[in-house]
Design a protein around this motif. Structure first.
Motif, short mmCIF file in Angstrom:
data_model
loop_
_atom_site.label_atom_id
_atom_site.label_comp_id
_atom_site.label_asym_id
_atom_site.label_seq_id
_atom_site.Cartn_x
_atom_site.Cartn_y
_atom_site.Cartn_z
N GLU A 16 0.81 -1.21 0.00
CA GLU A 16 0.00 0.00 0.00
C GLU A 16 0.85 1.27 0.00
OE1 GLU A 16 -2.71 -0.03 3.24
OE2 GLU A 16 -3.75 -1.86 2.59
N VAL A 17 2.03 1.20 0.61
CA VAL A 17 2.90 2.37 0.74
C VAL A 17 4.26 2.04 0.15
CG1 VAL A 17 3.95 4.03 2.32
CG2 VAL A 17 1.70 3.07 2.83
N LEU A 18 4.73 2.88 -0.78
CA LEU A 18 6.01 2.65 -1.43
C LEU A 18 6.80 3.95 -1.44
CD1 LEU A 18 7.76 0.57 -2.89
CD2 LEU A 18 6.68 1.29 -5.04
N ARG A 19 7.97 3.93 -0.79
CA ARG A 19 8.84 5.10 -0.72
C ARG A 19 10.19 4.72 -1.30
NH1 ARG A 19 6.44 8.60 2.94
NH2 ARG A 19 4.75 7.65 4.11
N PRO B 281 17.22 7.70 -8.10
CA PRO B 281 17.01 8.60 -9.24
C PRO B 281 16.49 7.93 -10.50
CG PRO B 281 19.35 8.27 -8.82
CD PRO B 281 18.62 7.68 -7.67
N SER B 282 16.64 6.60 -10.62
CA SER B 282 16.21 5.92 -11.84
C SER B 282 14.82 5.30 -11.71
CB SER B 282 17.22 4.84 -12.22
OG SER B 282 17.39 3.91 -11.15
N PHE B 283 14.15 5.49 -10.58
CA PHE B 283 12.84 4.90 -10.37
C PHE B 283 11.77 5.88 -10.86
CE2 PHE B 283 9.17 3.52 -7.80
CZ PHE B 283 9.18 2.17 -8.10
N THR B 284 10.86 5.42 -11.71
CA THR B 284 9.86 6.28 -12.33
C THR B 284 8.47 5.67 -12.19
OG1 THR B 284 10.11 5.20 -14.49
CG2 THR B 284 11.57 7.08 -14.01
N VAL B 285 7.48 6.45 -12.62
CA VAL B 285 6.10 5.98 -12.61
C VAL B 285 5.94 4.78 -13.54
CG1 VAL B 285 3.73 6.62 -13.20
CG2 VAL B 285 5.19 8.23 -11.97
N THR B 286 6.68 4.77 -14.62
CA THR B 286 6.60 3.65 -15.56
C THR B 286 6.96 2.34 -14.89
OG1 THR B 286 7.22 5.14 -17.36
CG2 THR B 286 7.41 2.79 -17.79
N GLU B 287 7.95 2.36 -13.98
CA GLU B 287 8.30 1.15 -13.24
C GLU B 287 7.12 0.65 -12.43
OE1 GLU B 287 11.10 -0.54 -13.27
OE2 GLU B 287 12.28 0.78 -14.57
N LEU B 288 6.38 1.56 -11.82
CA LEU B 288 5.24 1.16 -11.01
C LEU B 288 4.14 0.52 -11.85
CD1 LEU B 288 4.91 4.21 -8.58
CD2 LEU B 288 5.67 1.91 -8.01
N THR B 289 3.83 1.15 -12.96
CA THR B 289 2.77 0.61 -13.80
C THR B 289 3.15 -0.74 -14.39
OG1 THR B 289 3.65 1.94 -15.63
CG2 THR B 289 1.84 2.87 -14.35
N ALA C 274 -2.85 -0.07 -8.77
CA ALA C 274 -4.21 0.01 -8.24
C ALA C 274 -4.25 -0.12 -6.72
CB ALA C 274 -5.08 -1.07 -8.88
N ASN C 275 -3.22 -0.72 -6.10
CA ASN C 275 -3.22 -0.95 -4.65
C ASN C 275 -2.58 0.18 -3.86
OD1 ASN C 275 -4.31 -3.49 -5.21
ND2 ASN C 275 -2.30 -4.45 -5.30
N LEU C 276 -1.71 0.97 -4.50
CA LEU C 276 -0.91 1.93 -3.77
C LEU C 276 -1.75 3.10 -3.24
CD1 LEU C 276 2.33 2.11 -5.93
CD2 LEU C 276 2.01 0.99 -3.73
N LEU D 37 -4.77 6.08 -4.66
CA LEU D 37 -3.74 6.98 -4.16
C LEU D 37 -4.33 8.08 -3.28
CD1 LEU D 37 -0.68 7.42 -4.41
CD2 LEU D 37 -1.14 9.06 -6.24
N ARG D 38 -3.74 8.24 -2.08
CA ARG D 38 -4.18 9.27 -1.14
C ARG D 38 -3.04 10.21 -0.75
NH1 ARG D 38 -7.90 7.64 -3.05
NH2 ARG D 38 -9.77 6.71 -2.19
N GLU D 39 -1.81 9.83 -1.06
CA GLU D 39 -0.65 10.62 -0.62
C GLU D 39 0.45 10.51 -1.66
OE1 GLU D 39 1.39 11.29 3.71
OE2 GLU D 39 1.19 9.22 3.02
N LEU D 40 1.00 11.67 -2.07
CA LEU D 40 2.07 11.70 -3.06
C LEU D 40 3.15 12.65 -2.59
CD1 LEU D 40 3.29 11.10 -5.88
CD2 LEU D 40 1.94 13.03 -6.75
N ALA D 41 4.41 12.18 -2.61
CA ALA D 41 5.56 13.01 -2.23
C ALA D 41 6.54 13.03 -3.39
CB ALA D 41 6.23 12.47 -0.97
N LEU D 42 6.97 14.24 -3.75
CA LEU D 42 7.96 14.44 -4.81
C LEU D 42 9.24 14.96 -4.17
CD1 LEU D 42 5.66 16.17 -7.45
CD2 LEU D 42 6.18 13.74 -7.21
N LEU D 43 10.35 14.24 -4.37
CA LEU D 43 11.61 14.56 -3.69
C LEU D 43 12.47 15.54 -4.47
CD1 LEU D 43 12.66 10.99 -2.48
CD2 LEU D 43 11.43 12.74 -1.21
#
Length: 445
Positions: free
Chosen positions: A236-239, A243-251, A257-259, A279-285
């Protein structure tokens, strides 16, 4: 005045100044006294073991419980000798009172250790049947097979933090703990040149939260490995700080659908978050710099309650961010409730324009604004715990220094209702104003 003496004064035992104000200790339920001890052991979020030792000397009614508090969190970072000291302490207690010794071992909830290849660390785990959280530092390059077999029979730990200097012992260790639900892995100090995944899959664990830290590119494949099994349906929570991790990796992993909460380096215009329905919480570093366009949140799904962003690179970036936030609020029907801004002092030549503009924006729309400025940055004890949560943003304990500084310097602040035990301790501290009462009476849990 020692903490033990101050504790006697708090409950009014032999002090002529407070005897008329505080009840006799026998008039207080022992459960209330224990609750007070649990909260009074902290000095600005950090437990003070010297205070707890003094609590054990106050009276026989306090002694046993105070000793159990002392064993709640155990740190062993000085090798096998410190492990032997911990084992010998429980053995000595067993010689005096077997039941009390078992209660001390059962009181250990969090254990922190720096490991090598020796099996004495497994002996320590065997003495802690109710262990919930394990913090480990792995300096060596490999575990011995007999040690791994013993780890497989360790208590069913639910939360683990691991910092490693080599990848191999990390994979060996994780396969031995099949009950993990909350896992934080720090590979920022790994000396290995490349990351090679093991041939075997991860254990059939039900991870709810995974945190991964590594500044080396292409090391996010650890996340793919950790979530390649049953955790795909439970995460449910992924942090991920890579630098090479992107939204494409998640999809591509099929877990979108679970995050409910994710942390990313950056959100690009081409990134599609429309499939993240929960999705209920988004953090951009990654900070928004003038050379990179601000995210538009065009594909951000409706329902996000907390958004965390980092430094904006000037007036144009701040205005672009506010335009994106305004557009999202209108499209989502005002779902955003909290905005956290991690500002950098050197990030803009417009002084506090970025923070002031975002604060005004949130004030006009009823959004709670939280500023994380370097002078008011993170203090000891301020970190999101590895435990279940039901609200967004996740609750973070606040240092007392943060409250004092923000109340003096900033128009926004965070207030929290104190518990009954905390109000009792605070009242006792106010009653003893002017005396040499230690910070124990005013400590925050």
């Amino acid at each position: 005045m020692t903490p033990a003496t101050a504790s006697r004064r708090v409950i009014g035992t032999r002090d002529t100044h407070t005897q008329a104000q505080a009840p006799h200790p026998q008039a207080l339920p022992i459960e209330l006294i224990f609750a007070i001890l649990e909260e009074a052991q902290y000095d600005d979020l950090v437990p003070k073991y010297k205070w707890i030792k003094n609590y054990a000397l106050v009276c026989s009614a306090w002694s046993s419980y105070a000793q159990q508090l002392l064993y709640t969190s155990v740190a062993i970072h000085k090798g096998a000798d410190q492990c032997k000291a911990f084992i010998n302490a429980l053995a000595a207690a067993r010689n005096r009172d077997v039941e009390h010794a078992m209660a001390l071992g059962a009181s250990v909830r969090m254990l922190s250790m720096s490991l090598d290849h020796q099996d004495i660390y497994a002996d320590v785990l065997d003495l802690c049947p109710n262990l919930r959280e394990l913090h480990l530092v792995l300096y060596h390059a490999c575990f011995r097979p007999e040690v791994l077999k013993r780890f497989a029979h360790a208590p069913p730990v639910r939360a683990m933090r691991v910092r490693t200097y080599h990848y191999m012992p990390l994979f060996q260790l994780l396969r031995a703990f099949v009950h993990l639900q909350f896992l934080e892995v720090d590979c920022s100090s790994v000396r290995d040149v490349t990351l090679e995944l093991p041939p075997s899959p991860p254990p059939a664990w039900g991870l709810i939260e995974l945190r991964y830290h590594s500044l080396r590119r292409a090391t996010h494949i650890f996340v793919n490995w950790a979530l390649s099994g049953t955790a795909r349906s439970t995460i449910e929570v992924l942090r991920v700080t890579c630098p090479s991790f992107t939204v494409t990796e998640l999809t591509n992993m099929g877990i979108a659908a679970n995050l409910k909460s994710i942390v990313l380096h950056h959100l690009w215009e081409t990134d599609d978050l429309s499939t993240f329905k929960s999705l209920r919480e988004l953090a951009l570093l990654y900070p928004c710099v003038p050379t990179a366009p601000s995210p538009t949140f065009r594909t951000l799904p409706v329902g996000v309650r907390h958004l965390s962003i980092h430094a904006l690179g000037g007036r144009d970036a701040a205005q672009g961010m506010m335009a994106a936030l305004s557009g999202y609020q209108e499209r989502s029907g005002g779902s955003l409730r909290v905005l956290t801004y991690h500002r950098r002092s050197e990030s803009t030549a417009d002084l506090l324009f970025d923070a002031e503009a975002l604060y005004t924006f949130c004030l006009q729309r009823g959004i709670e604004f939280r500023l994380m400025d370097p002078p008011f940055g993170y203090y000891a004890g301020e970190r999101i715990p590895l435990e279940p949560f039901s609200s967004y943003p996740q609750d973070v304990p606040l240092s007392s220094r943060r409250k004092k500084l923000t109340e003096e310097a900033l128009p926004w602040r965070v207030r929290r209702e104190a518990s009954l035990a905390r109000r009792f301790v605070n009242a006792a501290g106010r009653a003893l104003t002017g005396s040499t009462v230690p910070a124990m009476a005013l400590a925050r849990p």
